[in-house]
Design an enzyme around this catalytic site. Structure first.
Site, PDB file in Angstrom:
ATOM      1  N   GLU A 223       0.812  -1.219   0.000  1.00 25.68           N
ATOM      2  CA  GLU A 223       0.000   0.000   0.000  1.00 25.68           C
ATOM      3  C   GLU A 223       0.846   1.269   0.000  1.00 25.68           C
ATOM      4  OE1 GLU A 223      -3.751   1.949   2.504  1.00 25.68           O
ATOM      5  OE2 GLU A 223      -2.624   0.280   3.348  1.00 25.68           O
ATOM      6  N   ASP A 224       1.954   1.280   0.756  1.00 20.55           N
ATOM      7  CA  ASP A 224       2.685   2.530   0.991  1.00 20.55           C
ATOM      8  C   ASP A 224       4.035   2.643   0.296  1.00 20.55           C
ATOM      9  OD1 ASP A 224       0.604   3.293   2.622  1.00 20.55           O
ATOM     10  OD2 ASP A 224       1.573   2.643   4.476  1.00 20.55           O
TER      11      ASP A 224
END
Length: 726
Positions: free
Chosen positions: A92-93
């Site tokens: 996600e990051d």
């Protein structure tokens, strides 16, 4: 990242080193050398991926996933779950992909990381919808692999530990969601330690003053009771050791949020809570639990109704233990918990103690079976619910409440939330039993379906065919299973009523054009369904009954094109509907005029309520049709109308003792059901009584009014309705 053998400047940060040290301390006792090496590689990999990211607390971001892995290690999860915990934010990051994790670790780890990521990517219109959808998504993830939820709960726990770094509004939002969604799931999975810490952090953020009050009060009480509790603990340990048992005896204290909930539910002062402090005893064998209980009761007398056997009847999350409230020195009451080492592990790790792998041949234990059964029941409820929000709102009432244990006539035990009714029990047995429940007995005595049950009750249900659920049942049930089943059946009944009424409405509309339903051809039907973007004729018919479409307009479109061209363009057919009382829930009769068979009536096709039947002179109907004359429905009563209809009677009376009881008896003698009674005192000595009753027709109502008028205390009787004066 092309290789795993790299160094990261982030790893040299003191906070990162401290976090990694804690992780190693938790994992060293149970991981083998190869697994320790894999975990170390995962930490370096994650540190490199998150290298330029900083948490709101100011620490390198990698401290968060390392701490999440440490929480997981306390549950002794497998190596894949630990690695997924370290990498849970990478997809996600960072630039790391599912394929990268599959390549450097394995597909199982990649799946877990991606599954956790999907839970975080949900976007919603409002907080309630977000909580509902998150809850449902977590259930489905749980059904596929329980480890996804264990990672997510560990992630949320560390976020709650550092919640002070967030804004005030962010703290409130996250804390509310934690109490409503995450803590209840942790509880149902048996993850007591995680549950209580989540609750306490959220409680502190939402209600800091009440949190401080409870902490201070508990410390003060602890100071007064500590010596007594220690003495009881030592006496119990000495007695058990002398009997030849190897035991661990420790003190325990109720968590702040659990204390807060008990204060609210029991409406007591904090020093009246008997299980605020207690003693926990862990023995080696099952039979020693009951032996220990006997020895303790010989030392300290048990309280009546203070014993719970969660070993014979485990909680739904698999929790097992004996609980007994005893009276110690100076009349002090405290709770003693007795369990085996395995039960103690289960009370801390819950289903995680048994359900950490997806293997179908995983060891079947009672707790695992209960957990799977609970999960399957939830997924079935979700399928039957109209929306995720409806499902979540229904189910929320089952979470975080005490349980009761009642018996079937065969001696089987049924677990229900506290305050469950006989009807809840019936639906718990089977949906068909609940749907056709007619009457019941509790402990051999006749009981209503709304009677609230207690632990130990023996319940028997009598069913009857032909019975249907009513909306009133929603008021007497508390379980999500019962509420969902009742709502589903009500919807099915309403849909069936709507189909029949819609068919009649279309028939009337076609008839005004000199056409009929039987003459409709498939080509015309498909054309009209496409025009209205509907999938079936049933949907079209229901749309008429629900007021979403006008039958007259659809009827014109349904006829063959050649016949449509011959129609006078200015011709406006009159909607027509004959009411016979069999329409069921799809017709509504508003309280403003409460029409009865025999009254002159007119319908209004409401876009929100379907067909609403008014008395023709009703003020509300006249005002409504001013803005939508095309929604007027010409109605008439059938010659043979069935059923009972509500009406209200205003009765002016001389206010004497017993007049209300006398008039109520007179109404009952006419075989009329009284729905409500309202009384308003007027001038001295006079009152206005308003009876809402169920009658068969306007003629029946008039007979009743004449009967009431004959009483000497009655000055005047009239029906209540608001008509426009012409």
């Amino acid at each position: 990242m092309n290789e795993l053998s790299f160094t990261s400047e982030t790893m040299s940060h003191k906070a990162v080193q401290a976090a990694f040290k804690q992780l190693k301390e938790k994992t060293n006792p149970y991981l083998n050398p190869e697994e320790k090496s894999k975990l170390r590689e995962a930490v370096h990999y994650g540190a490199y991926a998150h290298e330029k990211q900083i948490r709101k607390s100011g620490e390198p971001y990698i401290t968060h996933p390392i701490t999440v892995a440490t929480v997981l290690a306390e549950l002794r999860v497998d190596i894949d779950t630990l690695i997924a915990g370290v990498l849970h934010d990478t997809i996600e990051d960072t630039d790391v992909s599912h394929a990268d994790i599959s390549k450097y670790f394995n597909t199982d780890v990649a799946y877990l990381v991606e599954a956790v990521t999907k839970l975080d990517k949900l976007k919603f219109r409002n907080l309630k919808e977000a909580q509902a959808e998150t809850f449902v998504k977590m259930l489905f993830a749980m059904a596929d692999d329980i480890r996804v939820i264990i990672i997510k709960l560990s992630d949320r726990l560390h976020n709650m530990r550092t919640i002070a770094a967030m804004s005030a509004s962010g703290q409130r939002r996250i804390s509310r969601e934690t109490l409503d969604v995450y803590a209840p799931i942790a509880e149902r999975m048996g993850l007591k330690k995680i549950q209580h810490e989540l609750e306490d952090h959220a409680f502190k953020a939402l209600h800091p003053n009440q949190y401080k009050h409870i902490i201070d009060a508990c410390q003060k009480i602890a100071g007064n009771r500590q010596k007594a509790v220690d003495k009881i603990r030592k006496n119990i340990k000495k007695a058990l050791l002398e009997s030849g048992m190897h035991v661990d005896v420790s003190g325990r204290q109720k968590s702040p949020y659990s204390t807060y909930k008990k204060l609210k539910s029991k409406q007591v002062e904090i020093d009246e809570i008997h299980d605020l402090f207690g003693v926990r005893i862990v023995v080696r064998e099952l039979n020693q639990c009951y032996l220990a209980l006997g020895i303790i009761h010989n030392l300290y007398p048990p309280n009546e109704n203070g014993f719970k056997d969660y070993i014979a009847v485990p909680k739904q999350n698999g929790y097992q233990s004996l609980h007994s409230v005893v009276t110690g020195p100076f009349g002090m009451k405290l709770e003693v918990q007795i369990r085996t080492e395995e039960m103690d592990q289960m009370s801390e790790a819950g289903v995680a103690a048994h359900w950490l792998y997806k293997h179908k041949d995983a060891q079947q234990t009672r707790s695992l079976t209960n957990a799977r059964s609970w999960l399957n029941s939830l997924l079935n409820l979700q399928k039957d619910s109209g929306s995720s929000l409806e499902f979540y709102e229904n189910f929320k009432g089952d979470l975080g409440v005490d349980e009761i244990y009642v018996f079937t006539p065969k001696g089987d035990i049924v677990q229900l939330p506290s305050k469950s009714s006989v009807l809840d029990f019936a639906f718990a047995i089977h949906t068909s039993v609940g749907s056709h429940a007619e009457s019941a007995t509790v402990n051999g005595n006749p009981a209503t379906l709304s009677q609230v049950l207690d632990t130990g009750d023996l319940v028997s249900i009598k069913t009857a065919q032909g019975l249907t659920v009513t909306a009133e049942w929603l008021r007497v049930v508390v379980t999500s299973k019962a509420r969902t089943a009742i709502r589903k059946e009500l919807k099915d009944i309403k849909d069936e009523d709507a189909l029949i009424l819609g068919h009649r409405m279309l028939d009337r509309a076609l008839d005004t054009f000199g056409y009929s339903f039987e003459k409709l051809d498939q080509r015309s039907i498909k054309r009209v369904l496409k025009h209205y973007q509907l999938d079936s004729m049933n949907e079209l018919l229901k749309a008429f009954a629900f007021g979403e479409l006008l039958p007259s307009i659809a009827a014109r479109k349904l006829m063959p094109l050649m016949k449509q061209r011959k129609l006078n363009k200015d011709y406006q057919p009159k909607e027509a509907l004959t009411i016979d009382g069999t329409e069921g829930s799809i017709l509504s009769y508003p309280n403003c005029c409460l029409p009865l068979p025999g009254d002159d009536i007119t319908g209004y096709l409401s876009p929100t309520k379907g067909v609403v039947i008014h008395r023709s002179g009703c003020i509300n109907l006249t005002d409504t049709l001013k803005n939508a004359p095309e929604r007027k429905v010409f109605c008439s009563w059938s010659v043979n109308t069935n059923g009972n209809f509500k009406t209200s009677l205003e009765v002016d009376v001389v206010n004497r003792t017993g007049v209300l009881a006398s008039l109520a008896a007179a109404i009952a003698n006419e075989d009329v059901n009284i729905v409500t009674i309202d009384q308003t005192d007027r001038d001295t000595g006079f009152s206005l009584l308003v009876f809402t009753v169920e009658v068969t027709s306007a003629k029946h109502a008039q007979v009743l009014m004449d009967q009431l008028q004959s009483h000497r205390e009655v000055l005047n009787v009239k029906r209540v309705y608001h008509e426009r004066n012409n």
